[in-house]
Design a protein around this motif. Structure first.
Motif, PDB file in Angstrom:
ATOM      1  N   ILE A 842       0.835  -1.203   0.000  1.00 39.13           N
ATOM      2  CA  ILE A 842       0.000   0.000   0.000  1.00 39.13           C
ATOM      3  C   ILE A 842       0.871   1.255   0.000  1.00 39.13           C
ATOM      4  O   ILE A 842       0.573   2.244  -0.647  1.00 39.13           O
ATOM      5  N   ALA A 843       1.968   1.199   0.760  1.00 36.91           N
ATOM      6  CA  ALA A 843       2.845   2.371   0.854  1.00 36.91           C
ATOM      7  C   ALA A 843       4.245   1.910   1.232  1.00 36.91           C
ATOM      8  O   ALA A 843       4.438   0.819   1.775  1.00 36.91           O
ATOM      9  N   LYS A 844       5.210   2.767   0.913  1.00 34.85           N
ATOM     10  CA  LYS A 844       6.606   2.467   1.250  1.00 34.85           C
ATOM     11  C   LYS A 844       7.257   3.762   1.724  1.00 34.85           C
ATOM     12  O   LYS A 844       7.060   4.814   1.131  1.00 34.85           O
ATOM     13  N   ARG A 845       7.996   3.669   2.835  1.00 34.82           N
ATOM     14  CA  ARG A 845       8.721   4.854   3.292  1.00 34.82           C
ATOM     15  C   ARG A 845      10.028   4.438   3.929  1.00 34.82           C
ATOM     16  O   ARG A 845      10.203   3.275   4.318  1.00 34.82           O
ATOM     17  N   ASN A 846      10.942   5.375   4.013  1.00 37.09           N
ATOM     18  CA  ASN A 846      12.261   5.096   4.586  1.00 37.09           C
ATOM     19  C   ASN A 846      12.412   5.921   5.858  1.00 37.09           C
ATOM     20  O   ASN A 846      12.291   7.141   5.844  1.00 37.09           O
ATOM     21  N   VAL A 847      12.644   5.212   6.966  1.00 38.68           N
ATOM     22  CA  VAL A 847      12.798   5.867   8.268  1.00 38.68           C
ATOM     23  C   VAL A 847      14.177   5.528   8.818  1.00 38.68           C
ATOM     24  O   VAL A 847      14.460   4.363   9.133  1.00 38.68           O
ATOM     25  N   GLU A 848      15.036   6.543   8.876  1.00 34.64           N
ATOM     26  CA  GLU A 848      16.397   6.378   9.411  1.00 34.64           C
ATOM     27  C   GLU A 848      17.125   5.217   8.733  1.00 34.64           C
ATOM     28  O   GLU A 848      17.727   4.361   9.380  1.00 34.64           O
ATOM     29  N   GLY A 849      17.035   5.186   7.412  1.00 34.89           N
ATOM     30  CA  GLY A 849      17.733   4.161   6.631  1.00 34.89           C
ATOM     31  C   GLY A 849      17.031   2.813   6.589  1.00 34.89           C
ATOM     32  O   GLY A 849      17.506   1.887   5.933  1.00 34.89           O
ATOM     33  N   GLN A 850      15.914   2.691   7.248  1.00 34.29           N
ATOM     34  CA  GLN A 850      15.185   1.423   7.294  1.00 34.29           C
ATOM     35  C   GLN A 850      13.954   1.517   6.383  1.00 34.29           C
ATOM     36  O   GLN A 850      13.149   2.436   6.484  1.00 34.29           O
ATOM     37  N   ASP A 851      13.812   0.544   5.432  1.00 38.73           N
ATOM     38  CA  ASP A 851      12.655   0.519   4.531  1.00 38.73           C
ATOM     39  C   ASP A 851      11.446  -0.069   5.258  1.00 38.73           C
ATOM     40  O   ASP A 851      11.539  -1.142   5.865  1.00 38.73           O
ATOM     41  N   MET A 852      10.309   0.639   5.166  1.00 43.52           N
ATOM     42  CA  MET A 852       9.052   0.178   5.788  1.00 43.52           C
ATOM     43  C   MET A 852       8.038  -0.068   4.667  1.00 43.52           C
ATOM     44  O   MET A 852       7.681   0.869   3.939  1.00 43.52           O
ATOM     45  N   LEU A 853       7.577  -1.322   4.523  1.00 45.20           N
ATOM     46  CA  LEU A 853       6.559  -1.659   3.525  1.00 45.20           C
ATOM     47  C   LEU A 853       5.257  -1.966   4.262  1.00 45.20           C
ATOM     48  O   LEU A 853       5.245  -2.720   5.242  1.00 45.20           O
ATOM     49  N   TYR A 854       4.143  -1.376   3.763  1.00 44.14           N
ATOM     50  CA  TYR A 854       2.838  -1.626   4.382  1.00 44.14           C
ATOM     51  C   TYR A 854       2.000  -2.433   3.389  1.00 44.14           C
ATOM     52  O   TYR A 854       1.753  -1.994   2.267  1.00 44.14           O
ATOM     53  N   GLN A 855       1.574  -3.635   3.835  1.00 41.15           N
ATOM     54  CA  GLN A 855       0.869  -4.540   2.920  1.00 41.15           C
ATOM     55  C   GLN A 855      -0.543  -4.854   3.412  1.00 41.15           C
ATOM     56  O   GLN A 855      -0.821  -4.802   4.611  1.00 41.15           O
TER      57      GLN A 855
END
Length: 907
Positions: A842-855
């Motif tokens: 659904i969305a992808k973002r990068n927080v402090e070098g860490q990839d966050m994928l929301y499924q």
């Protein structure tokens, strides 16, 4: 002006006389001749030889004669296509006639002549009529496009008629708009995924404007169209509801039900804490009550729809229970429906009234109605705990009447009351036992046997009572035999020293003297349990029973939502989705209630976000007879005498899930996911038949891919397959297609299509499927686990705002966290692999070098699972947080999802 003189048997005129009259110079003579021809045609006489003579009569200004000729043409054009072409010029000419009635008549007849040769000549006249100055002609032409589409869809699209229909939605005449909507709706049924109607706020406004001015059937077409629209926000939904609400007071009951359907759908989008929401609920009640003052047939249709509405939103009619009290002159089908709704609306506030009514009904003369009234008293006891004692007292009063069928129904419902309130009303058992000799119906006998077995320690002569049933064991129904077997085993475990001989007798009758595979299998299970580990047997057989739910006949929630979308149609009367009873080539688009937008403030803290307010659906517990032994009820042909030892190997091991450790695995890849081919049924356990297979999902459909191998020395025929109730309602879409015998050493591959519209029963594990396969030799059972990803549907991608609101709406205790180790893929590759298996990012973002994928993913039963996947560059261990609202219904699904993530992401 067709009078009876044309239909009299004194038909002496020959064909040539009619031919002469049809060619007479006088108009009146020709009209009389055509009437005679139509009369002969109506009573079944063949007058097709007069085709050219009748067609010649088309050249007339007389509207009545023209109608008769057109009627003849519609009847014979298909059998005389070459002759029908003669009429084309007349059609074209009539489409330009000064009289709009003749123009409309011509275009209507054109649509009814289903001959390919003619249709291509009719495109130009139809195009002109669609833009005719007279609205009567335009509305007739709109319907003609739908008829033409059914004959030649490609031609309609090529000629641009669909665009012309869309243009008519903006027509100034409301009936033209209604017919254009009806035609587009009809056409869109054969193109479920197309957006032919192009519903947008502008078009919706035009439809709502036309709604006030068109005829009642036009209003129904428009309301049905509105029900397929999803408003962009609650404000638009409220605006539409305000303009549709006046239709609730319409005299036509079909208009009322169509309006109710629109409002029931849009209620999903309105906040429940607003004044308008509560006002709308109050407005829905009077029109539904008014429908019950119509004819009995209208009442029945209304009651079937009200049954659905009450299950979805009982608050609409909670104050109107009195209108469902039965009248003495109601037909039985109306009485039974009213009774059902009465119980659904029963509550602590009105239970006294309801019980008084039910007790009165139990003294009626109609046996079916009395039976249901007695059952209803039991349902009241289970639903409203405060009334249980009064209900039991009422049932005991009914038992004292000694009316045989009343006594038997009362005993059946008292068994259910015992299951709901254990150790509370057992003092009445002695009264029940007094009526034991009068029980002759299987349900009542099985209920009494269950009571004796369950409370054997409180009944001094329990062994004598059960032994009396055992005397005619083979004459009893399967239901009674199975219940008696279980009851005697319970008795033995409670009083082993006194009943050893009795339990040996029943086990012998069940396993050695019975031809029923269900009974044999259960007998072998008990025999094996008792002979190997009596302690475990006691834990299994005497385990604490789950309390039965207050409503065991509720429609499954996702099916209920779909049926709400079909209020006012046959689906709402049958209580089945359209694809369960409509046959044909057109694909049926499954409908769902809309999802409320923005139900959670996006600024709210995730910690404080609680579950959305909803009406809790009670857990449905299977009735006492729903055991694995009841899996299959097929004609087994002549009885097969199987020695005791081999039967235990064939029946008991499979039923208990044995042999799974020796599964043989083959693998193939599909969409980056590993599907395993397993041996489900080894040949040694199925008299030479080996079944191996797997499950797959292709083009949005589920399949069970199987290989049947005959390792015996004889051929096998008459194959059939059946599934037990399961968590997802999986059943075969078609019968097992094995039309040729399976010869020794031969194998056959079958791809069996599956669907999820069958009965639902929660399994453990959730994806467990119990299968029975029958052939000319025997019936064989096996169980297997369906890969949960087979249930991941293609429309599982949530909108971003809906995802955010839903994630916050799910409490923290519904979240599971786990790790996927040794995975060396980047975020884009992970997202692609998951999407290939219908797990959508659904969305992808990068927080402090860490990839966050929301499924998000969605199961076939409508349950959503949301996930957050964290990928740290350089760290091969991924973290997954998964959430779902339906944690109680999913049981161990999270463990399965965890394994699926691991299998997909490991290369």
């Amino acid at each position: 002006n067709m009078t009876s003189k044309y239909f009299k048997n004194q038909w002496n005129s020959e064909i040539f006389e009619l031919k002469a009259e049809l060619n007479n110079e006088k108009k009146e003579k020709r009209k009389e001749a055509v009437k005679k021809v139509i009369a002969a045609m109506t009573v079944g006489k063949d007058v097709s030889s007069l085709f050219p003579d009748v067609v010649n009569c088309m050249q007339t200004d007389n509207l009545e004669l023209k109608k008769l000729v057109y009627l003849y043409l519609m009847n014979y054009a298909k059998s005389q296509p070459d002759m029908a072409i003669m009429a084309v010029n007349s059609f074209v000419k009539d489409c330009e006639d000064p009289n709009p009635l003749i123009r409309a008549l011509a275009v209507r007849t054109m649509g009814c002549i289903r001959v390919d040769k003619i249709t291509e000549y009719l495109c130009e006249p139809l195009r002109k009529c669609l833009k005719d100055e007279d609205p009567y002609v335009r509305k007739t032409a709109a319907v003609c496009v739908a008829k033409l589409h059914d004959i030649n869809a490609q031609m309609v699209e090529d000629q641009g008629f669909l665009d012309s229909l869309r243009d008519l939605i903006a027509d100034s005449n409301p009936m033209v708009v209604a017919n254009a909507v009806a035609a587009l709706s009809e056409i869109s049924e054969s193109h479920p995924n197309s957006n032919l109607l192009d519903l947008n706020p502008q078009n919706i406004n035009k439809l709502l404007t036309a709604l006030n001015e068109c005829t009642e059937w036009g209003q129904i077409f428009i309301l049905d169209c509105l029900s397929n629209y999803n408003p962009k926000d609650e404000r638009e939904a409220q605006s539409i509801c305000e303009r549709v609400t006046p239709r609730l007071s319409h005299a036509n009951s079909a208009v009322v039900l169509s309006a109710v359907k629109v409002l029931m759908k849009f209620l999903e989008l309105l906040p429940k804490d607003t004044d308008y929401y509560n006002t709308l609920l109050k407005k829905l009640s009077p029109p539904l009550v008014t429908l019950l003052s119509g004819e009995p047939e209208v009442q029945y249709v209304a009651l079937r729809n009200i049954n659905l509405i009450v299950q979805k939103r009982p608050e609409i009619l909670k104050q109107e229970i009195k209108v469902f009290f039965v009248k003495y002159n109601d037909p039985i089908y109306v009485k039974l429906e009213k009774l059902d709704i009465m119980i659904r609306l029963a509550s602590h506030a009105n239970i006294a009234q309801v019980l008084a009514e039910l007790k009165e009904y139990a003294t009626e003369v109609d046996v079916d109605f009395v039976r249901k009234a007695v059952r209803a008293i039991g349902r009241c006891a289970i639903k409203v705990e405060q009334s249980a004692e009064r209900c039991v007292s009422t049932l005991l009063d009914l038992i004292q009447t000694k009316v045989n069928y009343v006594v038997q129904e009362a005993i059946v419902v008292i068994r259910d009351i015992f299951r709901k309130y254990p150790n509370k009303y057992e003092s009445i058992i002695a009264t029940l036992c007094e009526n034991l000799d009068s029980l002759d119906e299987p349900d009542a006998r099985a209920a009494m046997i269950w009571i004796v077995g369950e409370y054997a320690e409180r009944i001094d002569n329990a062994d004598e009572l059960l032994e009396s049933f055992l005397e005619g064991f083979h004459d009893e129904s399967t239901q009674v035999q199975l219940t008696l077997l279980t009851a005697i085993v319970k008795l033995f475990l409670k009083k082993p020293s006194e009943t050893q001989e009795l339990v040996q007798q029943v086990l012998s009758l069940a396993t050695q003297d019975s031809d029923n595979p269900d009974l044999r299998d259960r007998g072998y299970i008990y025999w094996r349990l008792l002979s190997t580990d009596p302690v475990t047997a006691k834990e299994v057989v005497l385990s604490e029973k789950p309390l039965i739910s207050e409503e065991t006949d509720l429609i499954e929630p996702t099916l209920l939502d779909e049926l709400i979308c079909h209020i006012g149609s046959l689906a709402s009367v049958y209580h089945k989705p359209p694809n369960a009873f409509v046959e044909g080539s057109h694909g049926i688009h499954r409908k769902h209630l809309p999802i409320q937008h923005g139900s959670i403030d996006t600024g709210e803290s995730p910690v404080s976000a609680g579950p959305a307010a909803s009406i809790d659906q009670p857990q449905v517990i299977p009735s006492q007879g729903d055991l694995l032994g009841d899996l299959l009820n097929l004609d087994l042909g002549p009885p097969v005498n199987v020695p005791q030892g081999s039967s235990m190997q064939i029946g008991a091991v499979d039923l208990l899930g044995g042999g799974l450790d020796s599964l043989v695995r083959r693998m193939y890849r599909e969409h980056s996911f590993l599907w395993f081919v397993k041996v489900w049924l080894p040949a040694v356990k199925a008299k030479g038949l080996e079944i191996s297979g797997t499950f797959s999902r292709r083009q949005g459909h589920m399949y069970m891919d199987m290989s049947f191998i005959n390792k015996a020395l004889q051929h096998m025929t008459d194959f059939a397959i059946q599934f037990n109730k399961n968590s997802f309602g999986v059943i075969p879409t078609t019968p097992l297609a094995m039309h040729t015998p399976l010869m020794p050493s031969q194998s056959i591959d079958i791809s069996l299509p599956l669907n999820t519209i069958g009965p639902v029963m929660k399994m453990d594990p959730l994806n467990n499927l119990q299968v029975a396969v029958k052939n000319n030799i025997d019936v064989f059972y096996f169980s297997t686990l369906i890969p949960l990803s087979v249930f991941f549907v293609e429309d599982g991608k949530m909108e971003r705002q809906v995802f955010l609101a839903t994630w916050k709406d799910i409490p923290n205790e519904n979240e599971l966290q786990y790790q996927i180790k040794e995975c060396h893929l980047n975020a884009d590759t992970v997202s692609g692999k998951l999407q290939n298996n219908n797990i959508y990012t659904i969305a992808k973002r990068n927080v402090e070098g860490q990839d966050m994928l929301y499924q998000s993913l969605k199961l076939t039963n409508g349950i959503w699972i949301l996930a957050e996947l964290r990928i740290q560059p350089g760290n091969p261990n991924y973290t997954v947080n998964a959430r779902s609202k339906e944690i109680d219904r999913l049981q161990n699904a999270f463990d399965i999802v965890q394994n699926i993530f691991k299998d997909i992401l490991h290369p």
